[in-house]
Design an enzyme around this catalytic site. Structure first.
Site, short mmCIF file in Angstrom:
data_model
loop_
_atom_site.label_atom_id
_atom_site.label_comp_id
_atom_site.label_asym_id
_atom_site.label_seq_id
_atom_site.Cartn_x
_atom_site.Cartn_y
_atom_site.Cartn_z
N ASN A 156 0.85 -1.19 0.00
CA ASN A 156 0.00 0.00 0.00
C ASN A 156 0.89 1.24 0.00
OD1 ASN A 156 -1.90 1.96 0.40
ND2 ASN A 156 -2.61 1.22 2.40
N TRP A 157 1.09 1.80 -1.20
CA TRP A 157 2.01 2.94 -1.32
C TRP A 157 1.38 4.26 -0.88
CZ3 TRP A 157 4.53 1.90 -6.84
CH2 TRP A 157 5.31 0.75 -6.76
N HIS B 63 -10.19 1.01 3.87
CA HIS B 63 -9.01 1.31 4.68
C HIS B 63 -9.39 2.29 5.78
CE1 HIS B 63 -5.07 2.70 5.91
NE2 HIS B 63 -4.58 1.60 5.35
N GLU C 230 -6.64 -5.06 9.78
CA GLU C 230 -5.73 -3.98 10.14
C GLU C 230 -6.29 -3.23 11.35
OE1 GLU C 230 -3.11 -2.60 6.57
OE2 GLU C 230 -4.90 -1.39 6.66
N GLY D 150 0.42 2.87 10.66
CA GLY D 150 1.05 4.15 10.32
C GLY D 150 1.93 4.73 11.40
N SER E 78 1.89 -1.74 10.65
CA SER E 78 3.29 -1.74 11.10
C SER E 78 4.03 -3.04 10.81
CB SER E 78 3.37 -1.40 12.60
OG SER E 78 2.83 -0.11 12.84
N GLY F 261 2.40 -0.93 4.50
CA GLY F 261 2.47 0.49 4.14
C GLY F 261 3.90 0.95 4.07
P1 PGA Z 1 1.80 0.69 7.83
O1 PGA Z 1 0.47 0.86 6.97
O2 PGA Z 1 2.45 -0.60 7.38
O3 PGA Z 1 2.64 1.88 7.46
O4 PGA Z 1 1.40 0.68 9.27
C1 PGA Z 1 -0.36 -0.24 6.69
C2 PGA Z 1 -1.62 0.21 6.01
O5 PGA Z 1 -2.09 1.31 6.29
O6 PGA Z 1 -2.17 -0.52 5.18
#
Ligand code: PGA
Length: 251
Positions: A8-9, A94, A164, A170, A212, A233
């Site tokens: 997920n960019w 999301h 998630e 994030g 994460s 992410g």
């Molecule tokens: P992250 O994001 O790996 O940076 O926590 C994951 C996502 O939001 O799909």
């Protein structure tokens, strides 16, 4: 079974040249690990067609789809546009999109639009917080049930659900989920699907973990967390980390 690695960019990279460079690295990893890992790169829409053209070694997904394709919507992207640009998947539900106001009903409509165009939804579910009375389970149950309400039974086999937990996503993440927390929730999600669609259908859905994920923790979500892959992410934008992450899954 191959594990699924969805990248997920989000809003990166800014420049088309950087998106192509990243796509080429994903292609190289995808070839290297073709027996064990299926890569799906989900770039921002501006780069989607170019990334899809850059290599056939991996599949490509969108990050956004309009819930209603019958009316002109300034700024939105229709499922047909995603398809024509080379997307075979699309992330929906999301938590960042939910925080912008997309509720379960909108997510269900988006899934219906994707299915019409034969695009596979990567449908995200996850609680905002944990509690001691199981409200977090009800929150995820509602999300899963609304996803199922939009899917014809035949499309279930291809569905990808990404668990998630919002608190693990994030830069503001409290912490990463433990494999045990992930496992508990994945079992619960399968039970919710089984109650609506039957046990066989439930087993056919692919469930991955996101939040994460990195090169240090990824493997345990497969070995102890009951996940069949990951939605990544931050670590998906750094070629070195992504390479280390992929390598960690097969050792
Ligand atoms: P992250 O994001 O790996 O940076 O926590 C994951 C996502 O939001 O799909």
């Amino acid at each position: 079974m191959k594990s699924l690695l969805a990248l997920n960019w989000k809003m990166a990279p800014e420049k088309p040249t950087d998106a192509i460079r990243l796509a080429k690295s994903v292609a190289a990893l995808s070839k290297k690990y073709k027996k064990n890992i299926s890569f799906i790169a989900c770039p921002p829409f501006v780069h989607l067609a170019a990334v899809a053209k850059a290599s056939k070694a991996f599949r490509v997904g969108g990050q956004l789809v309009a819930a209603d394709s019958t009316e002109a919507q300034t700024g939105l992207i229709s499922a047909g546009m995603l398809k024509a640009s080379g997307a075979q998947y699309c992330i929906v539900g999301h938590s960042e999109a939910r925080a912008r106001g997309e509720n379960n009903e909108v997510v269900a409509q988006q899934i219906a639009r994707l299915v019409e165009k034969k695009i596979i939804p990567i449908a995200c579910v996850g609680e905002r917080a944990r509690d001691t009375q199981g409200w977090y389970l009800s929150e995820v149950k509602d999300q899963v049930e609304s996803i199922l309400s939009a899917l014809p039974r035949a499309a279930l086999r291809q569905l990808v659900i990404a668990y998630e937990p919002v608190w693990a996503i994030g830069v503001r993440a409290e912490r990463v989920a433990t494999p045990a927390e992930c496992r508990e929730m994945i079992i619960y999600i399968r039970k919710v699907i089984a109650d609506t669609c039957g046990a066989k259908a439930s087993e056919s859905v692919t469930i991955v973990y996101g939040g994460s994920v990195d090169e240090k923790n990824a493997r345990t979500f497969l070995t102890e967390g009951a996940a069949q892959g990951h939605l990544v992410g931050r670590a998906s934008l750094d070629v070195k980390r992504l390479g280390a992450l992929a390598a960690s899954l097969i050792t």
